[in-house]
Design a protein around this motif. Structure first.
Motif, short mmCIF file in Angstrom:
data_model
loop_
_atom_site.label_atom_id
_atom_site.label_comp_id
_atom_site.label_asym_id
_atom_site.label_seq_id
_atom_site.Cartn_x
_atom_site.Cartn_y
_atom_site.Cartn_z
N THR A 1 0.82 -1.21 0.00
CA THR A 1 0.00 0.00 0.00
C THR A 1 0.85 1.26 0.00
O THR A 1 0.53 2.24 -0.69
N GLU A 2 1.94 1.26 0.73
CA GLU A 2 2.81 2.43 0.81
C GLU A 2 4.06 2.29 -0.05
O GLU A 2 5.07 2.96 0.20
N HIS B 1 -0.59 6.53 -5.36
CA HIS B 1 -0.69 6.64 -3.90
C HIS B 1 -1.97 7.38 -3.50
O HIS B 1 -2.66 6.98 -2.56
N ARG C 1 -4.92 5.05 -3.88
CA ARG C 1 -4.94 4.06 -2.80
C ARG C 1 -5.43 4.69 -1.50
O ARG C 1 -6.14 4.04 -0.72
N GLU C 2 -5.05 5.93 -1.27
CA GLU C 2 -5.46 6.60 -0.04
C GLU C 2 -6.95 6.90 -0.03
O GLU C 2 -7.60 6.83 1.02
N TRP D 1 -2.63 -3.43 -1.47
CA TRP D 1 -3.48 -2.24 -1.44
C TRP D 1 -4.96 -2.59 -1.52
O TRP D 1 -5.81 -1.81 -1.11
#
Length: 241
Positions: free
Chosen positions: A189-190, A199, A202-203, A221
């Motif tokens: 995910t990160e 990113h 995903r956030e 993710w």
């Protein structure tokens, strides 16, 4: 397809065969339920009729390359608290002309056993280019594939998010940087390998899921689990049909 890497394979498969109780080391109990109704599993479409589904393990578009044991229909089942929470996520997203697309939900224990057999067959490399291009297949057992999966507890889901137009039509998946079930660090995910836009997408997904009590698994993710889990010590093996 996150897994629980703390396991004793021989004892676990004995539990599958004979229905023994949970072990002292945390290996879960296999439920005696024979149907989704007995297990308390709910079809998500009963709560969110229009939710988008692309149930990968019911077909051949997955890392195994064939339909997976236990998937007799392309459906998403979850324990009721998880299904209700996911339906709330979907309703919240509609206000932003967004929606979810589901890849996998409850996963029968027999499906996980299928994954383990596949991972042990090093001669089958058909899906390597799409799913594990940077890894040797022998490295997949452990962090990626193991005999116990949280999905079999009925409160874990794999999914992505789509953006629709102002009429809530022509919905397209957001760019998350990898496809579903990509084995490699780019799926973390990160991951620093992901672009700023990936990113950000995903956030957006993580924030939407966290608002309704789901937590992300850092290696994937797409992977979320409702917390607290309704049955944290029990797994199920009823077929998806």
């Amino acid at each position: 397809m996150a897994v629980n890497s703390a396991f004793r394979p021989a004892l676990f498969f004995a539990a599958l065969l004979f229905g023994t109780h949970a072990f002292a080391d945390g290996t879960p109990t296999l439920s005696a339920a024979k149907t989704t109704e007995q297990a308390g599993l709910v079809d998500i479409r009963k709560l969110a009729p229009d939710i988008a589904e692309d149930i990968k393990y019911a077909g051949s578009d997955n890392f195994v390359g064939t339909p997976v044991d236990g998937y007799l229909a392309p459906k998403c089942f979850l324990l009721k608290p998880a299904a209700e929470a996911l339906a709330r996520v979907e309703r919240d997203l509609h206000t932003q002309h967004q929606r979810l697309q589901i890849f996998d939900c409850y996963r029968p224990a027999r499906a996980v056993a299928h994954f383990v057999r596949w991972a042990g067959d090093l001669s089958d490399q058909r899906t390597k280019p799409a799913h594990y291009p940077t890894l040797d297949k022998g490295a997949l057992l452990g962090d990626y594939i193991a005999p116990v999966s949280g999905h079999s507890r009925g409160a874990t889901i794999d999914l992505t998010m789509m953006q629709c137009d102002a009429a809530d039509a022509h919905c397209k998946p957001l760019d998350m940087g990898t496809s579903f079930d990509y084995f490699g660090t780019l799926a973390n995910t990160e991951s620093p390998q992901a672009t700023p836009a990936q990113h950000a997408n995903r956030e957006v997904l993580r924030a939407a899921m966290e608002r309704q009590g789901f937590r992300n698994y850092a290696m994937e993710w797409w992977h979320y689990t409702l917390t607290p889990e309704p049955t944290p010590d029990t797994i199920y093996d009823v077929p998806v049909q």
